[in-house]
Design a protein around this motif. Structure first.
Motif, PDB file in Angstrom:
ATOM      1  N   LEU A 132       1.887  10.723   4.661  1.00  0.00           N
ATOM      2  CA  LEU A 132       1.096   9.512   4.198  1.00  0.00           C
ATOM      3  C   LEU A 132       2.214   8.235   4.603  1.00  0.00           C
ATOM      4  O   LEU A 132       1.607   7.376   5.327  1.00  0.00           O
ATOM      5  N   LEU A 133       3.169   8.334   4.079  1.00  0.00           N
ATOM      6  CA  LEU A 133       4.343   7.292   4.640  1.00  0.00           C
ATOM      7  C   LEU A 133       4.385   7.280   6.105  1.00  0.00           C
ATOM      8  O   LEU A 133       4.525   5.987   6.528  1.00  0.00           O
ATOM      9  N   LEU A 137      -4.593  12.644  -3.830  1.00  0.00           N
ATOM     10  CA  LEU A 137      -3.274  13.013  -4.312  1.00  0.00           C
ATOM     11  C   LEU A 137      -3.007  13.131  -5.600  1.00  0.00           C
ATOM     12  O   LEU A 137      -2.371  14.147  -5.997  1.00  0.00           O
ATOM     13  N   GLU A 138      -3.596  12.229  -6.533  1.00  0.00           N
ATOM     14  CA  GLU A 138      -3.236  12.048  -7.649  1.00  0.00           C
ATOM     15  C   GLU A 138      -3.854  13.273  -8.716  1.00  0.00           C
ATOM     16  O   GLU A 138      -3.458  13.743  -9.467  1.00  0.00           O
ATOM     17  N   LEU A 139      -5.059  13.245  -8.106  1.00  0.00           N
ATOM     18  CA  LEU A 139      -5.904  14.395  -8.754  1.00  0.00           C
ATOM     19  C   LEU A 139      -5.261  15.741  -8.500  1.00  0.00           C
ATOM     20  O   LEU A 139      -5.156  16.544  -9.491  1.00  0.00           O
ATOM     21  N   LEU A 140      -4.738  16.122  -7.399  1.00  0.00           N
ATOM     22  CA  LEU A 140      -4.256  17.417  -7.208  1.00  0.00           C
ATOM     23  C   LEU A 140      -2.748  17.320  -8.040  1.00  0.00           C
ATOM     24  O   LEU A 140      -2.506  18.502  -8.449  1.00  0.00           O
ATOM     25  N   ASP A 141      -2.123  16.254  -8.184  1.00  0.00           N
ATOM     26  CA  ASP A 141      -1.008  16.238  -9.210  1.00  0.00           C
ATOM     27  C   ASP A 141      -1.356  16.440 -10.534  1.00  0.00           C
ATOM     28  O   ASP A 141      -0.316  17.304 -11.183  1.00  0.00           O
ATOM     29  N   ILE A 198       0.722  -1.183   0.004  1.00  0.00           N
ATOM     30  CA  ILE A 198       0.029   0.020  -0.085  1.00  0.00           C
ATOM     31  C   ILE A 198       0.913   1.194   0.001  1.00  0.00           C
ATOM     32  O   ILE A 198       0.665   2.144  -0.759  1.00  0.00           O
ATOM     33  N   ALA A 199       2.049   1.193   0.810  1.00  0.00           N
ATOM     34  CA  ALA A 199       2.737   2.369   0.869  1.00  0.00           C
ATOM     35  C   ALA A 199       3.383   2.592  -0.791  1.00  0.00           C
ATOM     36  O   ALA A 199       3.494   3.743  -1.157  1.00  0.00           O
ATOM     37  N   ALA A 200       3.776   1.771  -1.473  1.00  0.00           N
ATOM     38  CA  ALA A 200       4.262   1.784  -2.681  1.00  0.00           C
ATOM     39  C   ALA A 200       3.289   2.383  -3.568  1.00  0.00           C
ATOM     40  O   ALA A 200       3.375   3.441  -4.132  1.00  0.00           O
ATOM     41  N   GLU A 201       1.931   1.791  -3.400  1.00  0.00           N
ATOM     42  CA  GLU A 201       0.854   2.238  -4.365  1.00  0.00           C
ATOM     43  C   GLU A 201       0.439   3.696  -3.881  1.00  0.00           C
ATOM     44  O   GLU A 201       0.198   4.726  -4.846  1.00  0.00           O
ATOM     45  N   ALA A 202       0.445   4.314  -2.584  1.00  0.00           N
ATOM     46  CA  ALA A 202       0.117   5.346  -2.313  1.00  0.00           C
ATOM     47  C   ALA A 202       0.802   6.564  -2.710  1.00  0.00           C
ATOM     48  O   ALA A 202       0.548   7.585  -2.930  1.00  0.00           O
ATOM     49  N   VAL A 203       2.243   6.365  -2.781  1.00  0.00           N
ATOM     50  CA  VAL A 203       3.205   7.445  -3.249  1.00  0.00           C
ATOM     51  C   VAL A 203       3.627   7.032  -4.701  1.00  0.00           C
ATOM     52  O   VAL A 203       4.436   7.639  -5.162  1.00  0.00           O
ATOM     53  N   ARG A 204       3.106   6.050  -5.357  1.00  0.00           N
ATOM     54  CA  ARG A 204       3.396   5.903  -6.644  1.00  0.00           C
ATOM     55  C   ARG A 204       4.900   5.387  -6.940  1.00  0.00           C
ATOM     56  O   ARG A 204       5.453   5.992  -7.920  1.00  0.00           O
ATOM     57  N   ALA A 205       5.276   4.615  -6.009  1.00  0.00           N
ATOM     58  CA  ALA A 205       6.711   4.039  -6.217  1.00  0.00           C
ATOM     59  C   ALA A 205       6.729   2.612  -6.533  1.00  0.00           C
ATOM     60  O   ALA A 205       5.796   1.970  -6.115  1.00  0.00           O
ATOM     61  N   PRO A 206       7.519   2.315  -7.397  1.00  0.00           N
ATOM     62  CA  PRO A 206       7.732   0.856  -7.657  1.00  0.00           C
ATOM     63  C   PRO A 206       8.175  -0.149  -6.656  1.00  0.00           C
ATOM     64  O   PRO A 206       7.974  -1.292  -6.626  1.00  0.00           O
ATOM     65  N   MET A 207       8.764   0.200  -5.533  1.00  0.00           N
ATOM     66  CA  MET A 207       9.458  -0.520  -4.589  1.00  0.00           C
ATOM     67  C   MET A 207       9.292   0.087  -3.095  1.00  0.00           C
ATOM     68  O   MET A 207       9.030   1.217  -2.950  1.00  0.00           O
TER      69      MET A 207
END
Length: 419
Positions: free
Chosen positions: A164-165, A218-222, A55-64
């Motif tokens: 969020l992290l 967050l994605e929408l704001l971005d 979930i952490a990876a998904e939430a900040v859109r990181a692959p790892m």
């Protein structure tokens, strides 16, 4: 104590570098003892930790992403997402600096930092270029490790994603702590297995829902450049509301993990204006009641001051109000009264006209993670911790909780606290 430093020759430059290794602080023995405890019980809650890391990876859109514990000479990866590494030398791990600094750490480009330009994170299949990690603390404040995300492109997290992290790191702390408690309480492996299955299902759901809302906004704001102020405020409010929901869940987990003598020993004993506390809680819940078409009224028959911890007492009152609002239909009523139970005790009574609780369920409503048939049928939000937490808080203050209910007619809950 001064930090211990180790000389290290960088293979790609041939230059001797002094690489800082986090110090053996004065409290290092206590920290390492906490790390050993967390490591010992991490296996019992590993599926939940794996979900949090993903979930952490998904939430900040990181692959790892990875959850690590920093031991004496190495860093152990206790849970990971798309990371092949299971351990790192302590002096080659950025998360050791998170522990040393007791603060989030951002490395926009690992190749620019000679400590990590050549090593397990940047090399091989991992191939990380950027790192962001936040501390994972045990309930007593020891920094045991970090929750970190990695990307194969340079960059840095913004303030919202770092926050969020941090919330998810707190979630991992709560789950590790509760896992330790569950293991200690488990009478046998079968009992632990049943507890673990309920725990994994409920907590995973309760974590994913608010994180999905936070991430989407967050994605929408971005992605949306020119957003009207009203829409932006609505998105920020949704992020804030769901972040608060995560914090409440974390608080609940930590209270249940410390229930009993451990919680009673940590409760402060300052004078608390119970009447004022209940009034504030009712006022804070009035918008939700109005939105649901529910009448909410308050009657203070007798002002009361009790010795205790205002923060967790407010949590107990909010839990009872939240349950009443959750299970009262539009057009119903919730009455809150502050009065005397005995000359030595104050009484907070919350009566609703909701769906009520069947007689066969009354004996179980204070169990951790218990959710009645109606709550499951309508998929009501919550992890089944509210009443368990409230009972633990009342007991820690020398009081108690009584509950009476009639199916179809409503429920009355009485919180008794000594004056």
């Amino acid at each position: 104590m001064p930090a211990r430093r180790h000389g290290c020759r960088l293979a790609h430059t041939g230059i001797d570098m002094d690489v800082e290794l986090p110090a053996r602080w004065a409290d290092e023995p206590a920290r390492l003892a906490a790390v050993r405890l967390m490591r010992e019980f991490s296996a019992s809650v590993e599926p939940v930790l794996t979900n949090i890391v993903r979930i952490a990876a998904e939430a900040v859109r990181a692959p790892m992403a990875m959850l690590t514990l920093v031991e004496a000479e190495r860093v152990r990866v206790v849970s990971r997402h798309n990371v092949g590494i299971t351990q790192l030398p302590r002096n080659a791990a950025p998360c050791a600096r998170v522990v040393a600094g007791r603060a989030p750490l951002h490395i926009p480009d690992l190749l620019d930092d000679p400590r990590y330009a050549v090593g397990p994170l940047t090399g091989g299949e991992t191939g990380a270029r950027s790192y962001a990690g936040v501390p994972v603390l045990d309930p007593t404040g020891n920094v045991v490790g970090s929750l970190a995300v990695l990307d194969r492109t340079p960059g840095s997290l913004g303030a919202e994603r770092t926050q969020l992290l941090g919330l998810l790191a707190d979630q991992a702390t709560a789950i590790l702590t509760l896992g330790a408690t569950a293991d200690r309480e488990a009478a046998n492996a079968a009992a632990m297995g049943q507890f673990g299955a309920e725990f994994i299902s409920l907590i995973t759901h309760e974590v994913r829902t608010p994180v999905a809302v936070i991430t989407g906004n967050l994605e929408l704001l971005d992605e949306l450049g020119d957003i009207p102020d009203v829409s932006r405020e609505r998105m920020v409010s949704a992020i804030r509301r769901n972040a608060d929901r995560l914090v409440r869940l974390i608080d609940h987990l930590l209270v249940t993990a410390r229930a009993g003598d451990a919680l009673a020993a940590t409760v402060s004993r300052a004078p608390v204006d119970l009447s004022g506390l209940v009034t504030e809680a009712v006022r804070a819940n009035e918008p939700k009641a109005k939105q649901g078409g529910i009448a909410l009224d308050l009657q203070v028959e007798q002002p009361a001051t009790v010795p205790g911890d205002a923060t967790i007492l407010r949590t107990a009152i909010d839990n009872l109000l939240s349950n009443a609002l959750l299970f009262t239909q539009p057009g119903g009523r919730i009455s809150v009264r502050v009065s005397a139970d005995t000359p030595q005790a104050a009484l907070v009574t919350i009566t609703d006209t909701g769906v009520g609780i069947p007689a066969e369920e009354l004996s179980r409503v204070f169990e951790r993670f218990y959710r009645g048939a109606h709550a499951q049928r309508v998929e009501a939000p919550g992890a089944g911790l509210g009443l368990a937490v409230t009972e633990a808080i009342a007991a820690a203050h020398g009081g108690g909780v009584r509950l009476d209910s009639t199916p179809g007619a409503g429920t009355t809950v009485r919180l008794v606290l000594p004056l």
